[in-house]
Scaffold this active site. Structure first.
Site, PDB file in Angstrom:
ATOM      1  N   ASN A   1     -45.676  10.966  95.384  1.00 56.77           N
ATOM      2  CA  ASN A   1     -44.620  10.420  94.527  1.00 56.77           C
ATOM      3  C   ASN A   1     -43.347  10.316  95.371  1.00 56.77           C
ATOM      4  O   ASN A   1     -42.699  11.330  95.646  1.00 56.77           O
ATOM      5  CB  ASN A   1     -44.416  11.355  93.326  1.00 56.77           C
ATOM      6  CG  ASN A   1     -43.257  10.915  92.454  1.00 56.77           C
ATOM      7  OD1 ASN A   1     -42.709   9.820  92.631  1.00 56.77           O
ATOM      8  ND2 ASN A   1     -42.887  11.757  91.512  1.00 56.77           N
ATOM      9  N   TRP A   2     -43.023   9.103  95.772  1.00 53.55           N
ATOM     10  CA  TRP A   2     -41.868   8.918  96.667  1.00 53.55           C
ATOM     11  C   TRP A   2     -40.538   9.071  95.930  1.00 53.55           C
ATOM     12  O   TRP A   2     -39.501   9.158  96.564  1.00 53.55           O
ATOM     13  CB  TRP A   2     -41.925   7.529  97.313  1.00 53.55           C
ATOM     14  CG  TRP A   2     -43.088   7.313  98.229  1.00 53.55           C
ATOM     15  CD1 TRP A   2     -44.083   8.201  98.530  1.00 53.55           C
ATOM     16  CD2 TRP A   2     -43.375   6.123  98.985  1.00 53.55           C
ATOM     17  NE1 TRP A   2     -44.973   7.634  99.412  1.00 53.55           N
ATOM     18  CE2 TRP A   2     -44.563   6.366  99.705  1.00 53.55           C
ATOM     19  CE3 TRP A   2     -42.757   4.877  99.107  1.00 53.55           C
ATOM     20  CZ2 TRP A   2     -45.131   5.407 100.544  1.00 53.55           C
ATOM     21  CZ3 TRP A   2     -43.320   3.924  99.943  1.00 53.55           C
ATOM     22  CH2 TRP A   2     -44.494   4.183 100.657  1.00 53.55           C
ATOM     23  N   LYS A   3     -40.576   9.035  94.620  1.00 54.41           N
ATOM     24  CA  LYS A   3     -39.334   9.101  93.817  1.00 54.41           C
ATOM     25  C   LYS A   3     -38.395   7.973  94.271  1.00 54.41           C
ATOM     26  O   LYS A   3     -38.877   6.916  94.662  1.00 54.41           O
ATOM     27  CB  LYS A   3     -38.717  10.493  93.904  1.00 54.41           C
ATOM     28  CG  LYS A   3     -39.769  11.594  93.605  1.00 54.41           C
ATOM     29  CD  LYS A   3     -39.197  12.944  93.413  1.00 54.41           C
ATOM     30  CE  LYS A   3     -40.328  13.925  93.111  1.00 54.41           C
ATOM     31  NZ  LYS A   3     -39.889  15.273  92.817  1.00 54.41           N
TER      32      LYS A   3
ATOM     33  N   HIS B   1     -42.994  12.537  84.127  1.00 55.49           N
ATOM     34  CA  HIS B   1     -42.525  13.437  85.181  1.00 55.49           C
ATOM     35  C   HIS B   1     -41.317  14.212  84.662  1.00 55.49           C
ATOM     36  O   HIS B   1     -40.513  13.677  83.895  1.00 55.49           O
ATOM     37  CB  HIS B   1     -42.159  12.623  86.428  1.00 55.49           C
ATOM     38  CG  HIS B   1     -41.930  13.493  87.625  1.00 55.49           C
ATOM     39  ND1 HIS B   1     -40.759  14.182  87.814  1.00 55.49           N
ATOM     40  CD2 HIS B   1     -42.731  13.803  88.673  1.00 55.49           C
ATOM     41  CE1 HIS B   1     -40.855  14.885  88.938  1.00 55.49           C
ATOM     42  NE2 HIS B   1     -42.042  14.669  89.478  1.00 55.49           N
TER      43      HIS B   1
ATOM     44  N   GLU C   1     -38.594  14.908  85.938  1.00 51.05           N
ATOM     45  CA  GLU C   1     -37.295  14.259  86.206  1.00 51.05           C
ATOM     46  C   GLU C   1     -37.001  13.188  85.165  1.00 51.05           C
ATOM     47  O   GLU C   1     -35.851  12.961  84.789  1.00 51.05           O
ATOM     48  CB  GLU C   1     -37.287  13.695  87.632  1.00 51.05           C
ATOM     49  CG  GLU C   1     -37.174  14.811  88.662  1.00 51.05           C
ATOM     50  CD  GLU C   1     -37.870  14.535  89.975  1.00 51.05           C
ATOM     51  OE1 GLU C   1     -38.181  13.363  90.260  1.00 51.05           O
ATOM     52  OE2 GLU C   1     -38.113  15.506  90.724  1.00 51.05           O
TER      53      GLU C   1
ATOM     54  N   GLU D   1     -47.000  20.306  86.979  1.00 57.12           N
ATOM     55  CA  GLU D   1     -45.886  20.478  87.904  1.00 57.12           C
ATOM     56  C   GLU D   1     -44.856  21.422  87.277  1.00 57.12           C
ATOM     57  O   GLU D   1     -44.010  20.977  86.487  1.00 57.12           O
ATOM     58  CB  GLU D   1     -45.211  19.141  88.187  1.00 57.12           C
ATOM     59  CG  GLU D   1     -46.119  18.101  88.811  1.00 57.12           C
ATOM     60  CD  GLU D   1     -45.326  17.045  89.582  1.00 57.12           C
ATOM     61  OE1 GLU D   1     -45.682  16.798  90.732  1.00 57.12           O
ATOM     62  OE2 GLU D   1     -44.357  16.498  89.038  1.00 57.12           O
TER      63      GLU D   1
ATOM     64  N   GLY E   1     -39.323  20.528  94.329  1.00 58.13           N
ATOM     65  CA  GLY E   1     -38.230  20.343  95.282  1.00 58.13           C
ATOM     66  C   GLY E   1     -37.484  21.619  95.630  1.00 58.13           C
ATOM     67  O   GLY E   1     -36.410  21.568  96.225  1.00 58.13           O
TER      68      GLY E   1
ATOM     69  N   SER F   1     -43.524  21.655  95.453  1.00 58.08           N
ATOM     70  CA  SER F   1     -43.374  22.269  96.785  1.00 58.08           C
ATOM     71  C   SER F   1     -44.713  22.484  97.491  1.00 58.08           C
ATOM     72  O   SER F   1     -44.914  23.482  98.192  1.00 58.08           O
ATOM     73  CB  SER F   1     -42.595  23.584  96.688  1.00 58.08           C
ATOM     74  OG  SER F   1     -41.276  23.328  96.238  1.00 58.08           O
TER      75      SER F   1
ATOM     76  N   GLY G   1     -44.314  15.459  96.311  1.00 56.18           N
ATOM     77  CA  GLY G   1     -43.009  14.811  96.379  1.00 56.18           C
ATOM     78  C   GLY G   1     -42.518  14.734  97.810  1.00 56.18           C
ATOM     79  O   GLY G   1     -42.956  13.898  98.601  1.00 56.18           O
ATOM     80  N   GLY G   2     -41.599  15.629  98.177  1.00 59.06           N
ATOM     81  CA  GLY G   2     -40.956  15.597  99.500  1.00 59.06           C
ATOM     82  C   GLY G   2     -41.923  15.445 100.658  1.00 59.06           C
ATOM     83  O   GLY G   2     -41.674  14.652 101.582  1.00 59.06           O
TER      84      GLY G   2
HETATM   85  P1  13P Z   1     -41.975  18.273  95.608  1.00 56.35           P
HETATM   86  O1  13P Z   1     -43.315  18.177  96.280  1.00 56.35           O
HETATM   87  O2  13P Z   1     -40.866  17.670  96.406  1.00 56.35           O
HETATM   88  O3  13P Z   1     -41.683  19.661  95.139  1.00 56.35           O
HETATM   89  O4  13P Z   1     -42.060  17.352  94.285  1.00 56.35           O
HETATM   90  C1  13P Z   1     -43.171  17.443  93.464  1.00 56.35           C
HETATM   91  C2  13P Z   1     -43.118  16.320  92.512  1.00 56.35           C
HETATM   92  O5  13P Z   1     -42.216  16.229  91.695  1.00 56.35           O
HETATM   93  C3  13P Z   1     -44.171  15.300  92.587  1.00 56.35           C
HETATM   94  O6  13P Z   1     -44.154  14.486  91.487  1.00 56.35           O
END
Ligand code: 13P
Length: 253
Positions: free
Chosen positions: A9-11, A98, A100, A170, A176, A216, A237-238
């Site tokens: 997920n590149w956000k 998600h 967010e 999640e 993050g 994470s 994510g990251g």
């Molecule tokens: P991180 O891997 O950056 O913690 O993010 C997870 C995420 O929100 C994937 O959708």
């Protein structure tokens, strides 16, 4: 057999050129040493979906997801993108609910359900996210929190469609933050989610639905997390923004 999946997920990251370069590198690494048992998905921002789709159609190895869709087919919803539009582009998956989106855009479980239904209607596979906050976990209410989210979204999906759904657990406190859930914490929740699916749908649905862990997750902790019996891969994510790191996670499944 449950499908193993790793989705990035590149956000809100990567311009088109950056996104193309990242996808190209991921494909290159997978070509060098394929991982046929794992479905690899990238979820770029809307603006990059079409060119990245063309690259993927040409090269293979990777599948495409969007990060959201609207629940209506079309209409006066300025700034929104429908499931129809995504499917038409060649997108196969869509991340929904998600944390967010829930936190910053006030998305509700009812909306997540409506979006999931809209996605399934056109043949897109929803990746439905759930997860508790730190406060809920500290109060020992994490199972209740996740159950409530899923009761009003996933568990209301038409049983005929459940086989096309993917779940992502999640925990919000792990996203993050660099603090991942321990393999035991994640396994316990995944087993709980699977039990909810089993109670509501047929046993076969519970046995075949893929439940991904996100929060994470990186190349160092992935192997231990993925070794748990109810964890079928990750939503990253990251660590999905660097090709080598992302592919190392894919190889850890
Ligand atoms: P991180 O891997 O950056 O913690 O993010 C997870 C995420 O929100 C994937 O959708």
């Amino acid at each position: 057999m449950r499908k193993k999946i790793v989705a990035g997920n590149w956000k809100m990251n990567n311009t088109l050129q950056e996104g193309l370069a990242l996808t190209f590198r991921i494909i290159d690494l997978l070509k060098e040493k394929p991982v046929p048992d794992v479905k690899v998905i990238v979820a770029p921002p809307f603006t990059s979906l079409h060119p990245i789709c063309e690259l993927i159609n040409k090269e293979g190895y990777v599948h495409l997801a969007a990060q959201d869709c609207h629940q209506e087919k079309s209409g006066a919803f300025t700034g929104e993108v429908s499931s129809d539009m995504l499917f038409d582009l060649g997108v196969k998956y869509v991340i929904l609910g998600h944390s967010e989106r829930r936190q910053y855009f006030n998305e509700t479980d009812a909306q997540v359900l409506a979006k999931a239904e809209a996605a399934l209607d056109v043949g897109l596979r929803p990746i439905i996210c759930c997860g508790e906050t730190l406060e809920q976990r500290n109060k020992g209410k994490h199972f209740a929190a996740v159950k409530k989210q899923l009761k009003n979204s996933l568990l209301k999906i038409n049983p005929a469609e459940i086989a096309h759904v993917i779940i992502a657990y999640e925990p919000v406190w792990a996203i993050g933050t660099g603090e991942n859930a321990t393999p035991e914490q994640a396994q316990e929740m995944h087993a709980f989610i699977r039990s909810l699916v089993k109670r509501k749908f047929k046993k076969e649905a519970a046995n075949t639905i893929s439940i991904l862990y996100g929060g994470s997750c990186n190349s160092k902790n992935a192997k231990e997390i993925f070794s748990q019996p109810d964890i079928d891969g990750g939503l990253i994510g990251g660590a999905s923004l660097k090709a080598e790191e992302f592919v190392a996670i894919v190889r850890a499944v």
